[in-house]
Design a protein around this motif. Structure first.
Motif: not given
Length: 1956
Positions: A1725-1731, A1741-1744
């Motif tokens: 959740c923390q790393l799915e929005s890195v720029d 995102v795929a894992a989530l």
């Protein structure tokens, strides 16, 4: 029925009651007995005399006909004997499939009515059926296609097994389980096979007292497996096992407890709809594999008895409500509508079973489980809501109508009023035609219950007459669909309601209720309605004239499809109205019709047909009155108009004459009273039949044809819905009380109008008057005595045709000696059926002609056609009419098969629309029962038309063949169609025309193109009826060589035909027997049938001499067939060797030769030589054909390998544990099966041990009773054979592959590139080499060694592909080689394979992977250790490129994966080897390692009662990984500060101008479609999309979807990282001190929403990656910032690897997401929005996405919630938003299991409500959206309490504001906004309705429009969305508001006027 009604002498099992309604029904007894006696005698004798084909087939067909006409009209004794006989015939192994299929279909029919036979009376063994099924569908021959089974093969056999399994013995369940359990290995495809067997064979209908012998043996066991292997990619067997559960539940309602499993079942059901609910619109699953029927069956079976099923069902439909809405259609709509359909169907079936079904041996519903009235009501209300939504869907109206029909049988008072309300409102407006037609269609479906005025809904009758009148405007010529639906609506109501004026009943009947009085008064309007309807129809006719509308625009004067539909709708509706009308109303209608018709000149093509059909309807209802009005006048007018020589010779007559002829042709289509008008009609015919005008004499011919037909037809006198006389006093019989009433089939009151002597005399007069002159004329023309014009000839033939088609019912067939085309040991059936009491017979008495009309006509037409052919006549119309006469003479005996089929289809449609499936027992309306009796009469006439083949038939067939090869295409086509019907009608009749057909094939196609082409069309036939695939060796011996040796033509049409013939052989050719066999069991059963009595036979036994002679004849026939088989192959081989064939004929010959390769007979050497030598033909098509059939040759030549029995426990050194199952790979008794490097095979003795098991499924679950393995290689057939030791057919192969030149040429051809896109590993080629090395050992090893060495050194795709095919064939073919040969093979292959692996390319990596996987499949790992060790040799080689390393791992997992659970040691070694390299710097290697890790942990599965796996454990691996990721969760540097919460001193400024997402269809946003989030969208980058991530572990043959680039998150400058906090503990201080403001223009949505993406399947996963990914080293892979420590970079790379593993593991593992995997949720959740790290972002995102959509079993829910709660406390607002997105999808897809958890719903509610007060607006909005969805789905239990909390929070904020009269603090604004968001969530939760509490919520929100920012924007957006979603039905919705509330809401929703 009573046994004395027909004097049968026995009580029939089931008699078709419609026979009793026939006019001769009481006289059928002798016919029934005679038919049954013949069938019993001849069928049993055919079996005893071993005459399976054609004897048995013929008499089984007659038994099928008998059951169709009379039902199971036999004694129970005979019924049982027939069942046993057919069972024995079915289970005879090694007989041709189509014969088995015929027996199976008949057996299924006999067992269909289960109540007729109890399991105690019939016992059928399950094992022969099991062996039969296995021999057909799980046979090694079928794997490679050698059995050539038809497409419906499996369905036929499965239907038979399902019919039989109720009669299996009690011990069958235990025996089936013992047989099937060894196949149950979840990792193997054998699991599907096992589940197919269990679902198909396990009986579930045993009585509850025998449950210990039935379902108790397996229910818990299979449930445990189903839940343990719950991951949705297992759909290929999940559906089978759930069908078994559903069937068990259905057969044992109330006796099996399913309550604890309901949550997971409903969760699976919800997921099976494949709804677009996903994380960030990344759909990764196709849904669970439950069919809608099985789901519905399980649900309906569990309703009632205090079960929570109804509660779950209501919640399910509440969750699905938005998806049923018409605006939300998609691929899920079909499944949702089907679910409604099946659910109501099964509910009706269950209620019928409980309340209406006659008691039988089948288990009744347990008393406590029977449905109560309240439970029925609850079900109806539950289903009604989605059905009301679906009815307006463009695809759901039909299904909705069916659902309403069923619900109306249950609760009409609930179902009908809303539908009527919709209809009335739709009738008021003309702007929504679809709404009107949908409403009409649905009301039609509830019409019967509405008109019946049932106890609970008497008001229904009051709507009938108003609706009839109000729908009349729907008869609109400008809207065909609306017009047709209106006709359907009126027709349905009229069929149910007799049109009688009952208004006088108010004075005569004293006990009328108020509603009855109202209805009686309304009936006075019936006459007005009828006349208004007629006026509308007249207007329609006048607007439909051809001249007015379309004549200028159309090419033909025939009616188009729409006009045909209108004609049918108009005539059937008007006919129904007149049928149901009182004579007074009928007379008024007749007068109105006469007034309209009189003096009309209407064109005859459209409007004229409409008008004439109305007249026909009037005549049909009351012939006496209508004929008197119309016929005399029409006849007089026609005589006057045509009594003129000019008119007689005019080519174009005016419309008046033509219309009156058309009118007369329709007027004579009635039964009864017609004979009186024959004298008036004959002069008209005499004057009009020879008109020069073509249309004129055709219409006159129609008059003659219909006059003859209806003089001889038997018809009911009326079709009224009530049997009472019209004049019955209302005091005795009040019609309104009988509206919609079912007819009493036992007292139907049907009266038949049957022709008698007067009609026969009239028909004879007509035939002799009009046919004889024409026959004389045609005979003179045929003999050349007279010349006539073409027009006169056509006219004469046309009149002849009309007579034959009209008088067919009275024209007996000609007598003649039967032609026997095939020998039968028993006599052929020649029985005739009674079709009327007085048999009509019309003959000729003219000298020079036979008395038989058909014979006389046939002789003349044969002569005429022959004369025309000799003269080369081009009169195609005359020839076409002659062909029609041929057809009529042979097939037409009063009823046309095509007309009958159309009427049967129409009857079924109407019956289904009006049927009462709840009561059943033929509770149909009277008119339907009469129509069914008529159809039964016609079916008897059709069956009676069967005659034997005579010489005249033979002549007609010869003439048809001649016409089929005519030079005119129209003649050819028509003749070919009739000839094809003749072939079907007379079995084996095609043999008659074969000599002539072969002669036609020998002509030169260039000079005689049409003749040759016609011959090919005759050969081709229709679909699977081609003469080329007939099951007769003699015919094939004639035909196939003739076709092959025919001269070639390059004309495209001929080439196309030849290709079609070749295709028909390939697709429709079936194996048919050479040697027939009859089992002893069948003979015994046949003797029992023959010896049975009632009725008894004259010969009760067959003499031993006859039996012995029959056996000899059977053997002789087999030998003859074998000779013909070999002769056919020899003939075609010689033709091939002649070298004169064109390449297409050459290829066709090879195809034909290939189709003759059989499993049961050795294929002769000449055929082998023909195919083998053409492997190196220059033509690629020919080579491909030979390659296709070579595996069949090797399979045919395969020698049987010896198997021996072993004791697996003795080998393992353990003892079996009786009665206990221990599935798993860590038992002592299966340890010896697994790979053990310490026990490598090093000696011949070890190689010869009997401990090697090739099939991987053995031993994992349990052992079979007899464990068979292959004997040691030395005991197998010898491989070192010299040429002299080989059989002749083997020598051919030996010689070919011994030739170096042949092998060189073969390999050179195989290594050519054929198709760049599709040139990949070819199974056929691999099978070829496998067969070669299996049959001949290492004989040819040296021949290929140099070739494969050369091929692997090349980098061309085709070369390496060829090498992989040969290598795979060698490895697979060496299974039975000796140790020395095996060692030599691997010494040769190792360096070759190493070279090939090192030279692998992007194009060939898949071929090498397939090679390794195929070589490893179904092979003992210990014997295959050289390959496995080769693959494990240092996969991560330092000196190799990233691609090569990735490819090595791909091949490695291909080899290991096929070994499944037997290589745990290798997986441990591999995991230890990979651990240090998990953070490898190369992306492609990391991606591949993710897939490899999936393969390693895939087999770590623990079933209930099983043993823990030896494989690496994912939990331990996760413990190893978690510490290494700690660097990613530490306090971030400046670049990451933007993701943390920020301090603010002014909370109002936190709100940019964004507010709540609009509330659309469903409350699940971010891919929870229908989408409702109105935020701007973003997507993933092209360079590294989520699709690539998912493709890495999910098989997807299609190209990866391309997605637009994701918008970068807005960077916020000037953030001080030191001010950021890592936890939520200091959030108050944090908020108070934050001073950074967000710009209004920032994009708050880019963190939340992705563009829609392709659905990626997780159910077809393989261990390969996208090999085209870039293979460059990623130097930084920066997280937030481009620089960082090496530790952080390594952690990022490790995270990428783990994401790839997680995606694969969650998608492919059998037990889904383990609790330990949720520990990665904070990281994801923390790393799915890195720029600035697209790879990491997309992987996360795929894992989530997979994690959110995974099924969570109950025991794992706490782990999920704990992880979610942890993330919800994170200091990263993007993580909090992400976990909300995940939570909403996870909750929706696992709703029922989560709700079943005591604490989970409360925790989720608290978490979501708590996040409404989050410091970040984005998180608040996401929380509101999630809350809205939870409310919508009824997930939140205490809705009112939560609503009060939000209202209270808002009111408190408002009070504080009023008291202080000063601005609210940021904290207060935050709390107030949280309350507003909560109320907004309530508004959004109801997008299509208005619950009682909603108006007040809206008013409350309106009071806060002036509150501080951002509250007003949130409220405005919510109100705007409310207006949008409620606009369509606002007229209904506003009724829920008070006047004051409406005023407030109107002010809010309507924009102020500019001019106000």
């Amino acid at each position: 029925m009573k046994d004395d009604e027909l004097n049968l002498g026995f009580m029939p099992q089931k008699y078709v009651i419609y026979n009793k309604l026939l006019p001769y029904g009481e006289d059928l007894g002798p016919e029934v007995l005679g038919q049954l006696k013949e069938i019993k005698e001849n069928l049993s004798k055919a079996v005893i005399l071993h005459d399976i084909r054609p004897g048995c087939i013929h008499w089984v067909a007659r038994l099928s006909r008998y059951v169709k006409l009379y039902g199971v009209c036999m004694s129970k004794e005979d019924h049982i004997l027939f069942v046993k006989l057919l069972y024995e015939l079915c289970v005879t192994l090694n007989q041709e499939f189509w014969v088995t299929a015929k027996f199976a279909q008949m057996l299924t029919i006999l067992l269909k009515k289960k109540e007729l036979l109890t399991p105690g009376e019939v016992v059928l063994d399950w094992r022969p059926l099991f062996e039969l099924y296995e021999s057909f569908f799980y046979n090694s021959y079928n794997t490679i296609g050698m059995l050539m089974l038809p497409s419906n093969a499996e369905g036929v056999i499965e239907s038979m097994i399902r019919a039989c399994r109720s009669y299996f013995p009690h011990e069958a369940t235990a025996e089936i389980l013992e047989t099937v359990r060894p196949l149950m290995c979840p990792f193997d495809m054998s699991m599907q096979r096992a589940m197919v067997y269990l679902e198909l064979f396990l009986p579930t209908s045993l009585s509850p007292e025998l449950s210990h012998l039935s379902w108790e043996l397996w229910k818990d066991e299979l449930l445990g497996i189903w839940i343990a292997c719950h991951n949705s990619h297992l759909w290929f067997w999940e559906n089978n096992v759930f069908w078994l559960f559903s069937r068990l539940a259905w057969h044992n309602i109330g006796y099996v407890d399913w309550e604890e499993h309901l949550p997971i079942v409903f969760t699976k059901v919800l997921r099976s709809f494949r709804l677009p609910v996903s994380y960030k619109k990344v759909q990764v699953t196709k849904g669970d594999g439950l069919s809608q029927f099985s789901s519905s069956m399980f649900i309906v079976a569990n309703l009632g008895g205090g079960s929570k099923t109804q509660e779950h069902l209501e919640r399910l439909f509440k969750s699905l409500e938005s998806y049923y809405h018409p605006s939300n259609s998609g691929h899920w709509s079909r499944l949702l509508h089907e679910f409604l359909n099946k659910l109501t169907l099964l509910f009706i079936r269950r209620l019928h079973r409980e309340r209406h079904k006659a008691p039988s041996w089948e288990t009744e519903v347990a008393p406590h489980k029977k449905l109560t009235e309240d439970e029925i009501t609850a079900f109806v209300r539950c289903v009604q809501t989605p059905a009301m939504l679906a009815m307006f869907s463009h695809t759901g109206t039909h299904d909705a109508g069916i659902v309403f029909h069923r619900l109306s049988l249950l609760r009409p008072e609930i179902v009908t009023p809303p539908l009527l309300e919709q209809l009335y409102s739709s009738l008021e407006t003309s702007t929504e035609p679809h709404r009107l037609t949908a409403s009409l269609e649905c009301v039609v479906c509830v019409a019967r219950t509405m008109v019946q005025g049932v106890k609970y809904y008497p008001e229904g009758q009051t709507h009938v007459i108003p609706l009839l009148i109000q729908t009349l405007p729907g008869i609109d010529p400008n809207d065909i669909r609306k017009c047709m639906v209106t006709f359907q609506f009126i027709y349905t109501l009229v069929t149910l309601v007799p049109f009688i004026d009952c208004s006088s009943a108010l004075d005569q009947v004293s006990d009328l209720t108020e509603i009855e009085q109202q209805v009686c008064l309304q009936t006075a309007s019936f006459e007005d309605f009828v006349l208004q309807f007629m006026d509308r129809c007249f207007a329609l006719i006048e607007n439909s004239t051809l001249e007015q509308i379309t004549q200028l625009d159309r090419e033909t004067e025939k009616m188009n499809r729409e006009e045909n539909m209108l004609e049918m709708g108009l005539s059937s509706t008007f006919s129904a109205i007149l049928t149901q009308s009182h004579p007074k109303i009928y007379k008024a209608a007749l007068q109105r019709l006469q007034t309209f018709i009189s003096g009309k000149m209407i064109e005859i093509h459209v409007a004229g047909k409409f008008a004439a059909n109305m007249c026909r309807s009037a005549v049909k209802v009351n012939p006496k009155e209508a004929l008197k009005i119309f016929v005399p006048g029409v006849c007089r007018l026609l005589l006057a108009l045509t009594d003129n020589e000019e008119v007689q010779n005019e080519e174009n007559l005016d419309d008046e004459i033509l219309f009156n002829l058309l009118l007369l042709s329709e007027l004579v289509r009635c039964g009864g009273h017609l004979v009186e008008y024959v004298p008036q009609i004959i002069p008209v015919l005499q004057q009009t039949l020879h008109l020069k005008c073509r249309e004129g004499y055709h219409l006159a011919g129609s008059v003659l044809r219909f006059l003859l037909k209806y003089l001889g037809v038997s018809l009911p006198s009326e079709y009224r819905s009530l049997s009472y006389d019209w004049n019955t006093p209302l005091t005795e019989y009040l019609p309104i009380r009988h509206w919609g009433e079912a007819g009493n089939i036992h007292n139907l009151g049907i009266k038949w109008v049957e022709p008698g002597k007067a009609e026969e005399a009239a028909m004879s007069d007509l035939v002799r008057t009009f046919l004889v002159p024409e026959l004389k004329l045609l005979k003179e023309v045929a003999l050349g005595e007279k010349e006539v014009s073409r027009e006169v000839l056509q006219q004469s033939i046309s009149i002849t045709l009309d007579v034959i088609l009209g008088a067919g019912v009275a024209l007996p067939h000609w007598e003649g000696e039967a032609i026997d085309l095939i020998n039968m040991a028993v006599k052929k059936d020649s029985s005739r059926f009674m079709t009327r009491k007085y048999e009509l017979c019309v003959t000729l008495d003219t000298p020079g002609f036979p008395s038989n009309v058909r014979k006389a006509t046939a002789d003349v037409i044969l002569q005429l056609v022959n004369q025309m052919h000799e003269k080369g006549s081009d009169d195609t119309k005359a020839l076409g009419l002659a062909i029609s006469i041929y057809s009529g003479l042979i097939f037409f005996h009063g009823v046309s098969k095509e007309d009958f089929d159309a009427r049967w289809k129409s009857f079924q449609f109407i019956k289904d629309a009006l049927a009462n499936k709840l009561a059943r027992n033929k509770q149909h309306i009277r008119s339907l029962l009469i129509e069914r009796a008529v159809l039964h009469q016609e079916s008897r006439v059709l069956e009676n038309s069967t005659v034997h083949l005579t010489e005249t038939h033979s002549k007609i067939m010869a003439s048809l063949l001649q016409l089929s090869t005519s030079q005119y295409s129209g003649v050819r086509s028509k003749a070919q169609s009739v000839l094809s019907q003749v072939f079907h009608y007379f079995p084996y009749s095609y043999k008659i025309v074969l000599p002539n057909l072969i002669k036609y094939l020998s002509v030169d196609p260039t000079e005689n193109h049409e003749q040759f082409k016609g011959s090919l069309y005759v050969l081709l036939g229709k679909q699977n009826k081609s003469l080329m695939v007939r099951r007769d060796w003699e015919s094939l011996n004639m035909l196939w060589p003739a076709v092959i040796s025919a001269k070639h033509s390059e004309k495209p049409s001929i080439i196309k035909l030849m290709n079609a013939i070749s295709d028909s052989i390939y697709y429709y050719m079936e194996l048919f027997a050479i040697y027939h066999k009859v089992s002893d069991g069948a003979v015994t059963a046949a003797k029992a049938v023959l010896a049975s009595k009632n009725p008894s036979h004259s010969e009760l036994t067959v003499s031993p001499e006859a039996i012995d002679a029959a056996r000899k004849q059977l053997a002789k026939t087999g030998d003859h067939n074998n000779y013909m088989y070999n002769n056919l192959i020899e003939k075609m081989s010689k033709l091939l060797e002649s070298g004169v064939l064109h390449w297409r004929c050459h290829n066709l010959t090879l195809n034909l030769l290939g189709c003759l390769i059989r499993p049961d007979v050795t294929y002769p050497a000449c055929g082998v030589r023909a195919i083998t030598t053409n492997l190196i033909h220059d033509n690629i098509r020919i080579r491909e054909t030979c390659l296709f059939y070579m595996p069949w040759i090797f399979k045919n030549q395969k020698r049987k390998h010896l198997k021996i029995r072993i004791d697996p426990f003795a080998i393992g050194g353990s003892k079996p544990v009786p009665g206990k199952l221990l599935p798993g790979d860590s038992r002592p008794d299966n340890e010896w099966l697994q790979y053990d490097s310490s026990r490598k095979i090093k000696t011949e003795e070890q190689w010869e041990e009997t401990r090697y098991v090739e099939k991987t499924y053995f031993g994992w679950y349990t052992w079979p009773r007899e464990m068979m393995v292959y004997a040691p290689p030395t005991k197998q057939p010898p491989l070192d054979r010299k040429r002299e030791e080989l059989k002749e057919e083997e020598c051919v192969i030996y010689d070919f592959f011994s030739s170096e030149g042949c092998v060189d040429k073969l390999v050179s051809f195989l290594s050519l590139e054929e198709n760049k896109e599709r040139d990949s590993f070819n199974n056929r080629r691999y099978w070829l080499f496998k067969g070669l090395f299996r049959n001949f050992g290492d004989t040819f090893l040296k021949q290929f060694e140099s070739h494969i060495r050369k091929l692997v050194e090349e980098t061309h795709k085709s070369s390496q592909r060829c090498a992989t095919e040969i290598i795979t064939g060698m490895i697979r073919g060496s299974k039975h080689w000796t140790f020395a040969k095996h060692q030599a093979l691997w010494e040769m292959l190792k360096p070759i394979m190493q070279t090939g692996i090192s030279n692998v390319t992007v194009e060939t990596v898949e071929d090498w992977g397939t090679c390794m996987a195929t070589a490893s499949a179904d092979r003992d790992p210990n014997r295959l250790s050289p390959l496995l060790e080769l693959l494990l040799e240092e996969p991560l080689r330092a000196g190799e490129s990233a691609f090569n390393v990735s490819s090595r791992m791909y091949m490695l997992m291909g080899g290991l994966g096929q070994q499944e659970w037997r290589v745990s040691e290798l997986c441990h070694r591999l995991l230890d080897y990979l651990r240090p390299s998990l953070s490898h710097p190369y992306k492609s290697i990391r991606d591949r390692m993710g897939s490899v890790l999936t393969g390693i942990f895939l087999y770590d599965l623990l079933l209930p009662g099983g043993t823990p796996s030896r494989y690496p454990n994912s939990s331990e691996f996760i413990e190893f990984l978690i510490p290494q990721l700690s660097a990613l969760i530490q306090e971030t540097s400046s670049g990451a500060a933007q993701d943390c919460d920020m301090e603010t001193s002014n909370m109002s400024s936190l709100q940019p101008d964004y507010s709540l997402p609009p509330s659309g269809s469903l409350m699940f946003s971010e891919g929870a479609v229908p989408p409702i989030l109105g935020l701007s969208s973003a997507s993933l980058s092209d360079s590294d999309s989520i699709t690539k991530v998912l493709h890495a572990v999910h098989k997807d043959e299609e190209a990866s979807a391309k997605f637009s680039e994701m918008h970068q998150l807005v960077n916020i400058s000037s953030l001080n990282p030191s001010r950021l906090l890592n936890t939520r503990d200091g959030k108050d201080a944090f908020r108070a001190s934050a001073k950074i403001k967000l710009r209004d223009s920032c994009d708050i949505s880019s963190d939340v929403i992705c563009e829609p993406m392709e659905i990626i399947s997780s159910d077809s996963v393989i261990l390969k990656n996208n090999v085209l990914d870039n293979h460059v080293k990623s130097p930084v892979n920066g997280f937030i910032v481009a620089s960082g420590t090496e530790e952080r970079k390594a952690a990022i790379r490790l995270m990428n690897t783990l994401c790839r593993w997680l995606v694969g593991q969650m998608g492919r593992s059998y037990n889904g997401i383990s609790p330990e995997m949720y520990r990665f949720l904070p990281h994801l959740c923390q790393l799915e929005s890195v720029d600035n790290d697209p790879e990491l972002r997309n992987n996360c995102v795929a894992a989530l996405a997979l994690m959110s959509q995974g099924l969570v079993i109950p025991e794992r829910i706490p782990a999920l919630l704990e992880a979610v709660s942890q993330v919800a406390q994170s200091s990263w607002w993007r993580a909090r938003a992400a976990v909300l997105s995940l939570l909403q999808v996870a909750v929706f897809t696992n709703m029922f299991t989560i709700l079943n958890n005591e604490s989970a719903p409360t925790k989720i509610q608290e978490l979501v409500v708590g996040l409404l007060s989050d410091v970040r607006l984005e998180v608040q909005q996401m929380a509101s959206t999630v809350l809205s969805g939870l409310i919508h789905c009824k997930f939140i239990q205490a809705e009112e309490k939560l609503l009060d909390e939000f209202t209270s929070k808002i009111q408190n904020g408002r009070k504080r504001k009023r008291k202080r009269r000063e601005p609210l603090t940021p904290q207060q604004v935050l709390e107030l906004h949280a309350g507003v968001l909560g109320l907004c969530a309530y508004v959004s939760a109801f997008p299509y309705d208005v619950p009682d509490m909603l108006p007040q919520v809206l008013v409350t929100l309106s009071e806060h429009l002036n509150d501080p920012h951002p509250i007003p924007a949130t409220i405005k957006t919510t109100l705007s969305n409310f207006r949008r979603t409620h606009h369509d039905n606002w007229r209904d919705h506003k009724q829920k508001f008070t006047e004051d509330q409406l005023v407030v809401l109107t002010d809010l929703l309507l924009s102020p006027s500019y001019y106000a």
